[in-house]
Design an enzyme around this catalytic site. Structure first.
Site, PDB file in Angstrom:
ATOM      1  N   LYS A  79     -34.043 -26.441  -2.607  1.00 48.06           N
ATOM      2  CA  LYS A  79     -34.044 -25.674  -3.425  1.00 48.06           C
ATOM      3  C   LYS A  79     -35.693 -24.572  -3.352  1.00 48.06           C
ATOM      4  O   LYS A  79     -36.645 -25.195  -2.827  1.00 48.06           O
ATOM      5  CB  LYS A  79     -34.327 -25.856  -4.681  1.00 48.06           C
ATOM      6  CG  LYS A  79     -34.156 -24.965  -5.944  1.00 48.06           C
ATOM      7  CD  LYS A  79     -34.436 -25.156  -7.202  1.00 48.06           C
ATOM      8  CE  LYS A  79     -34.221 -24.194  -7.965  1.00 48.06           C
ATOM      9  NZ  LYS A  79     -34.354 -24.304  -9.793  1.00 48.06           N
ATOM     10  N   SER A 159     -31.145 -21.712 -12.948  1.00 46.40           N
ATOM     11  CA  SER A 159     -31.521 -21.341 -11.486  1.00 46.40           C
ATOM     12  C   SER A 159     -30.833 -21.934 -10.643  1.00 46.40           C
ATOM     13  O   SER A 159     -31.483 -21.215  -9.491  1.00 46.40           O
ATOM     14  CB  SER A 159     -32.835 -21.025 -12.168  1.00 46.40           C
ATOM     15  OG  SER A 159     -33.622 -22.484 -11.470  1.00 46.40           O
ATOM     16  N   SER A 183     -31.632 -25.967 -15.654  1.00 44.98           N
ATOM     17  CA  SER A 183     -31.619 -25.386 -14.644  1.00 44.98           C
ATOM     18  C   SER A 183     -30.515 -25.934 -13.663  1.00 44.98           C
ATOM     19  O   SER A 183     -30.453 -25.417 -12.393  1.00 44.98           O
ATOM     20  CB  SER A 183     -32.965 -24.283 -13.779  1.00 44.98           C
ATOM     21  OG  SER A 183     -32.811 -22.866 -14.382  1.00 44.98           O
TER      22      SER A 183
END
Length: 493
Positions: A79, A159, A183
């Site tokens: 990420k 997210s 998330s």
């Protein structure tokens, strides 16, 4: 020969050890898959093919010499919130344009130390603020799942949308992610993958771009429960560079897979039955209860009375911390700089141009609730609510409940550009209604795929555990996985 990208981490690990194929061949298979799919899915924002091949070659040498690490040769996506030395790290924000850190996050360093291979950086909501992966400077991620007979583009959740989409589409064997209010768990549910937010303090936050420091926690997204357990074992560690890191030994989570659920008490929180909950979610939850009963667990009704206050309290605490954390981005030392007539003007112009709409909204809300006249009325009150939420869970666990089973999302994946959600931020924030209590209380929470809805889209169930008892979640999730099966999207890209 099997498509190498279809192998789980556990399978790839065994076949690499047996020298059925090389780490370089496995890495090249993933790089080819990314080349073919990323134009359609937009899961990666930066690729590191040369670095990946170098790491894979080094893995092959270690495998040959008998000194392989626990994740030797396994290709992972990272990420864009994790600092990766000399590699693009921008939290998918314009304000960090061109930033390449000179240090590595503890979590990613742990993975590389055990032989994992970095494929690249994954798309996400800007600064991890969002539930749909539409706020990224690099554009939205497209969910690899589609509704039956439809070509409509769906969100992967947020997210950590890039992480979830890449894992579901077999563009990496597993991925790092973070969870501040859901998330990891919500994108995992939207994509038919497994995601775990560990207990706060289980994984180091050093080198992770901060959103809300008292809520942020790193964890893995993987294809199945075993893979998630394998990844978390390596990601977790005590770290002197993170003052909230907890000095507890990291268990071998994989050993929990397949353990009996006999004697386990599972709580069903009545407050999670919200108005307007789709019948499909309600039915799936009931099915989950039956699966756990069949596996030998005792199921009891429980009450978490302060649940209804969690969402408003979260959207005071998280933006307050974000407004403080994001004050450091000013265009002076790194990232985007927009010239102004003086330094204050340069700050203002750089921040106005660099931050997207959703990030600006949360900074403004956070600044407001921390301001002199409103601190007591909002922020202090929200922190008191947070304490009450934590106490609710403590009371339930004190009464002998080992884990809690709940829904994870109020629906399956919704359309990219959904006008109703885009026009009303509060409706988008309601996507987090089932997930944020876990962050507010600092507990571990796991999302496991449990079925498909009427449109053929994945739905997940959430397991919530006692602090640092992730093994209970893994063994319980494995029982659900055994009953529900695994889910892979039909390839259209």
């Amino acid at each position: 020969m099997t498509d190498l990208t279809s192998l789980t981490i556990a399978e790839a690990r065994e076949k690499l050890k047996a020298k059925d194929f090389s780490a370089l061949e496995l890495t090249d298979a993933y790089l080819s898959a990314i080349d073919a799919a990323n134009g359609a899915l937009n899961a990666y924002v930066a690729l590191t093919p040369e670095k990946a091949r170098d790491m894979a070659k080094a893995s092959d040498e270690r495998i040959a010499s008998g000194s392989a690490g626990e994740l030797e040769g396994v290709p992972l996506g990272v990420k864009d919130l994790f600092a990766t030395r000399d590699v693009h790290t921008q939290a998918c924000s314009h304000v960090l344009d061109g930033f390449k850190p000179k240090y590595e996050s503890t979590v990613t360093q742990n993975l590389w130390d055990q032989g994992a291979v970095m494929l690249g950086k994954l798309n996400m909501d800007e600064f991890a603020m969002g539930s749909s992966n539409e706020s990224s400077w690099y554009g939205p991620v497209i969910n690899p799942w589609r509704a039956n007979g439809s070509e409509q583009k769906l969100v992967p959740g947020g997210s950590s949308g890039g992480s979830a989409a890449a894992v579901a589409a077999h563009l990496c064997a597993g991925a790092t992610a973070t969870d501040t209010g859901g998330s990891i768990r919500q994108p995992a549910a939207f994509t038919g993958t497994v995601g775990i937010k560990p207990t706060y303090g289980r994984c180091s936050r050093f080198g992770i771009v901060a959103y809300a420091s008292s809520l942020d926690q790193a964890g893995p997204i993987a294809r199945d429960v075993r893979d998630a357990a394998i990844l978390l074992k390596t990601m977790a560690s005590v770290d002197a560079k993170d003052t909230t890191s907890v000095d507890l030994p990291v268990p071998d989570y994989e050993k929990a897979i397949g353990q009996s659920l006999k004697g386990l008490k599972i709580g069903i929180p009545r407050e999670y039955r919200v108005d307007g909950m789709p019948e499909e979610i309600e039915k799936l939850w009931a099915k989950g209860v039956e699966w756990l009963r069949d596996a030998g667990a005792e199921v009891v009704d429980i009450s978490l009375p302060h649940t209804k206050y969690a969402l408003p309290a979260y959207y005071i605490v998280a933006p307050a911390e974000a407004s403080s954390n994001l004050a450091r981005y000013d265009g002076v030392r790194y990232g985007l700089r927009v010239d102004g007539k003086d330094i204050a003007d340069m700050y203002e112009k750089s921040r106005a141009a660099g931050f997207g709409k959703e990030v600006q909204r949360r900074i403004m809300v956070g600044t407001y609730v921390l301001s002199a006249g409103y601190y007591d009325a909002y922020y202090l009150k929200a922190q008191k609510v947070r304490t009450l939420i934590k106490r609710d869970f403590e009371n339930v666990f004190h009464e002998g409940v080992d884990a809690i089973l709940a829904p994870i999302t109020p629906s399956s994946a919704f359309a990219v550009g959904d006008e109703e959600l885009a026009s009303d931020p509060v409706k988008m924030y309601l996507q987090d209604v089932f997930t944020i209590t876990v962050n507010m209380a600092g507990l571990p929470g796991l999302s496991v795929p449990a079925g498909l809805d009427g449109k053929g889209l994945p739905l997940g169930l959430q397991l919530i555990g006692k602090p640092f008892e992730e093994e209970t979640l893994f063994k319980t999730a494995h029982a659900i996985e055994q009953a529900a099966g695994k889910f892979t999207p039909a390839k259209w890209w």
